[in-house]
Design an enzyme around this catalytic site. Structure first.
Site, PDB file in Angstrom:
ATOM      1  CE  LYS A   1     -15.290   7.302  65.573  1.00 53.86           C
ATOM      2  NZ  LYS A   1     -16.154   6.189  65.124  1.00 53.86           N
TER       3      LYS A   1
ATOM      4  NE  ARG B   1     -12.854   0.891  71.472  1.00 52.23           N
ATOM      5  CZ  ARG B   1     -13.018   1.984  70.727  1.00 52.23           C
ATOM      6  NH1 ARG B   1     -14.231   2.393  70.428  1.00 52.23           N
ATOM      7  NH2 ARG B   1     -11.989   2.674  70.276  1.00 52.23           N
TER       8      ARG B   1
ATOM      9  NE  ARG C   1     -12.759   0.586  65.819  1.00 55.29           N
ATOM     10  CZ  ARG C   1     -13.722   0.567  66.719  1.00 55.29           C
ATOM     11  NH1 ARG C   1     -14.028   1.641  67.405  1.00 55.29           N
ATOM     12  NH2 ARG C   1     -14.420  -0.543  66.925  1.00 55.29           N
TER      13      ARG C   1
ATOM     14  CD  GLU D   1     -10.140  12.645  56.246  1.00 56.95           C
ATOM     15  OE1 GLU D   1     -11.195  12.385  55.635  1.00 56.95           O
ATOM     16  OE2 GLU D   1      -9.137  11.923  56.184  1.00 56.95           O
TER      17      GLU D   1
ATOM     18  CE  LYS E   1     -17.588   9.251  68.726  1.00 56.56           C
ATOM     19  NZ  LYS E   1     -18.320   8.083  68.194  1.00 56.56           N
TER      20      LYS E   1
ATOM     21  CB  SER F   1     -18.454   6.849  76.164  1.00 52.84           C
ATOM     22  OG  SER F   1     -17.203   6.532  75.575  1.00 52.84           O
TER      23      SER F   1
ATOM     24  CE1 TYR G   1     -23.971   7.721  74.809  1.00 51.86           C
ATOM     25  CE2 TYR G   1     -22.022   9.083  75.047  1.00 51.86           C
ATOM     26  CZ  TYR G   1     -22.685   8.049  74.422  1.00 51.86           C
ATOM     27  OH  TYR G   1     -22.065   7.352  73.417  1.00 51.86           O
TER      28      TYR G   1
END
Length: 315
Positions: A187, A197, A208, A224, A239, A265, A304
């Site tokens: 990610k 958000r 982040r 990871e 992602k 998104s 989505y």
């Protein structure tokens, strides 16, 4: 003949539909930066589940949107049985049983008043940091609460080191060995997350980058992923999807467990906005983008567009 020799095929069952349930609303509320995507009430969430199944989509990934006054420094609303997310999970499981696979987002960012994915503390220099190790017990409590509410799959997205091992241990100790884990393994700290958000009413200030991956790095994603698999992940994920197809291909080639990718998104918003402007054929670009993600190696695609794309595939 083109269809007969096609090397890649999309199926409605490949798609996972991200969905949002919010407190404090009495009707679905459209997310302005993601036209056609809504924050749901419990009733409208169940209708969305029916639409998904009718289209052939077999899995929903649910995110909770609490009220601002329900947030605190450690995100305790995340394990509240009556919190938005757990209430939504329980409603879906009660309505659909095992017919619809119910996945829960296992991260504190929606529930903390500072918007980070873990609890905060200070380092030896007095700087504010996200405390990785202090966050893990909270993830355990959250995952167990989600499993008790009815989640078939928990999906830790916070990128804390050791989160998969901690959650697997917590679930097993609670007698929930049959609950699967989809790990957000690669990610990235991506600008493509912007519209999300708004979708979850994020309280985040800053970024982040200290715990999500640097977009400049590739090998890190493989490390990871390997660690998550060793710790017990049942699925791994990349992602965002489209800007990281090279990473997705590499993860798919090395992973012994199923590989997912999240068309996030910002990807959805760009395609939708350009389509509304008439600059692109929205439906064609939607399907081409999903095909590229599948071709790169994703066995599951969080998107989505899930219901719309599934209906198109079904004719």
């Amino acid at each position: 003949m083109r269809e007969m020799v096609a090397e890649t095929a999309l199926r409605p069952a490949d798609f996972i539909l991200p969905a949002f349930i919010a407190n404090g609303i009495d009707a679905p509320r459209e997310i302005s930066s993601m036209p056609g995507v809504y924050q749901h009430t419990e009733d409208s969430l169940l209708k969305l589940g029916e639409e998904a199944l009718e289209a052939g989509v077999r899995c929903i990934d649910l995110f909770g949107v609490p009220l601002d006054e329900e947030k605190d420094a450690e995100g305790s609303e995340a394990w509240n049985p009556e919190g938005a997310l757990n209430r939504g999970l329980r409603a879906l499981r009660r309505e659909f049983g095992d017919e619809l696979i119910i996945m829960a987002d296992t991260c504190l960012d929606e529930f903390t008043d500072h918007g980070h994915c873990g609890v905060l503390s200070t380092d030896r220099h007095g700087a504010t940091i996200v405390n990785n190790d202090a966050t893990l017990p909270r993830y355990q409590k959250m995952a167990v609460a989600q499993a008790e509410a009815g989640a078939h799959i928990v999906s830790p997205s916070g990128m804390m080191d050791g989160q998969i091992a901690a959650i697997r241990e917590g679930l097993d100790e609670a007698g929930m060995q049959d609950v699967a884990i989809m790990a957000y393994s690669a990610k990235y700290a991506s600008a493509f997350f912007g519209p999300f958000r708004e979708a979850v009413g994020s309280s985040l200030e800053g970024d982040r980058r200290t715990y999500q991956q640097d977009p400049a790095n590739f090998r890190e994603s493989l490390l990871e992923t390997e660690l998550d698999i060793e710790q017990g992940a049942d699925f791994v994920m990349v992602k965002p999807a489209l800007p990281y197809l090279d990473v997705l291909r590499a993860v798919a080639e090395m992973s012994p467990v199923p590989v997912a990718a999240y068309q996030v998104s910002g990807e959805y918003a760009m395609i939708t906005a350009a389509g509304q402007k008439g600059w692109i054929d929205r439906e064609a670009v939607m399907m081409e983008s999903l095909m590229s993600i599948k071709r790169a190696g994703a066995e599951q695609i969080l998107t989505y567009f899930a219901i719309e794309a599934a209906r198109r595939l079904r004719g």
